[in-house]
Design an enzyme around this catalytic site. Sequence first.
Site, short mmCIF file in Angstrom:
data_model
loop_
_atom_site.label_atom_id
_atom_site.label_comp_id
_atom_site.label_asym_id
_atom_site.label_seq_id
_atom_site.Cartn_x
_atom_site.Cartn_y
_atom_site.Cartn_z
N GLY A 129 0.82 -1.21 0.00
CA GLY A 129 0.00 0.00 0.00
C GLY A 129 0.85 1.25 0.00
O GLY A 129 0.98 1.93 1.04
N SER A 131 1.39 3.55 -3.42
CA SER A 131 0.90 4.57 -4.36
C SER A 131 -0.51 5.03 -4.03
O SER A 131 -1.34 4.27 -3.53
CB SER A 131 0.92 4.01 -5.79
OG SER A 131 2.23 3.73 -6.21
N GLU A 246 12.32 -4.34 -4.49
CA GLU A 246 11.39 -4.43 -5.62
C GLU A 246 12.08 -4.13 -6.93
O GLU A 246 11.80 -4.75 -7.95
CB GLU A 246 10.22 -3.46 -5.41
CG GLU A 246 9.17 -3.52 -6.50
CD GLU A 246 8.02 -2.56 -6.27
OE1 GLU A 246 6.96 -2.76 -6.87
OE2 GLU A 246 8.19 -1.60 -5.49
#
Length: 414
Positions: A129, A131, A246
């Site tokens: 959670g 963007s 990421e």
Amino acid sequence: MDLTYPPEAEEFRTEIRGWLEENLPEGWFDEGFEMTPDERKAFTEEWTEKLFAGGWICATWPQEYGGKGLSLIQGVVLSEEFSRAKAPMRADFFGDTLVGPTILQYGTEEQKKQFLPQILKGEVRWCQGFSEPESGSDLASLKTKAVLDGDEWVITGQKVWTTQAQFADYCFLLARTDPDVKKQAGISYLLVPMQQDGIEVRGIVQPDGTDEFNEVFFDGARCPKENVLGGVNNGWTVANSTLGFERGMSATTGHRRFEEEWRLLVEQAQANGKIADPIVRQGLARYHSKIQILRINGLRNLTANLTGEKDMGVAALGATNKMFWSEMHKEAMELALDIFGTESLLSTVGPEKGSWPATARTQGRAAYPVSPMVSSFFFSRSETIWGGTSQIQRNIVGEKVLGLPREPKPPAKG
């Protein structure tokens, strides 16, 4: 750059290869092997249990938290052999690749004992959670807020492009916990239970009918006070570590999916005569060259990490790697449309059904009968966005690597 592996690493490679051959379904390594949907569903359910029993999920984690405590070179060999076998290596991407390592780095002992075993066993699913509708590239401007109410945080706001939120048990969420300080300084990183009143998930349907992207609305959702990771108002620092996980690709395996795609593109171009087109040939040559650059840079990174040598060139690669491979793949998928032409509209492509390398968007969830190649094309458009847009990555390279002045901010409104 060292292209050889020490004898003990090759011994470990033999061990991994033997385990895979013993535990993967019969015929897995045979040319043209396929599973029916029911067989694949059963395999997916059983495989996580086998991975956990073998100790291969997050095997580089310390033993006290359920890992095998593998060395860096052992972890690389493990990834290479799973990649060579095209065998799934994780239970939940967001759990064991993003939030798990972040908990290892910043979590309290209580948080590690609570969450890490669940991640290793594949017992919980996570979503990210970060963007928001008005806070994508400028993530520090996020507006979702969390207010402490006794022993709980009360969360209000909206997140968007939240992958797999409809299935998640937890969300690792950034929320503003102090509105009166510099925007990066007032953010906290919360581990929020998803199955509760006050959270609404709405799917965002994509062109191929999939809806793994979601909008998530928080209206008085609650999170235990102790579920702050890395300390209150320290979420910006913690989140940058997650984004680093990421953005990365495994040093010596990241190129393998692209190599398989390149092989299939050449095969199709030869079959339909497009190989005679000099523009297509040039595109294929360019894709192949960039894949080799990605492979060699991975080996440079691995060598530097193993030797501990300081190399400014390798440091620069860390800032450019995500931008390089994501833009390379986006261009390659545009080439794929040129090669396949109208056949792209068919539900299968290539010489064999299911031969296209799997991505997060090609796991059989498409609602419309698009080909796996077209799903990969759609996904490639997102790869230059998630984990930091190419525009933001260029700013990082310009400012942090090249030492250029910061990009000027637009003038204030009014």
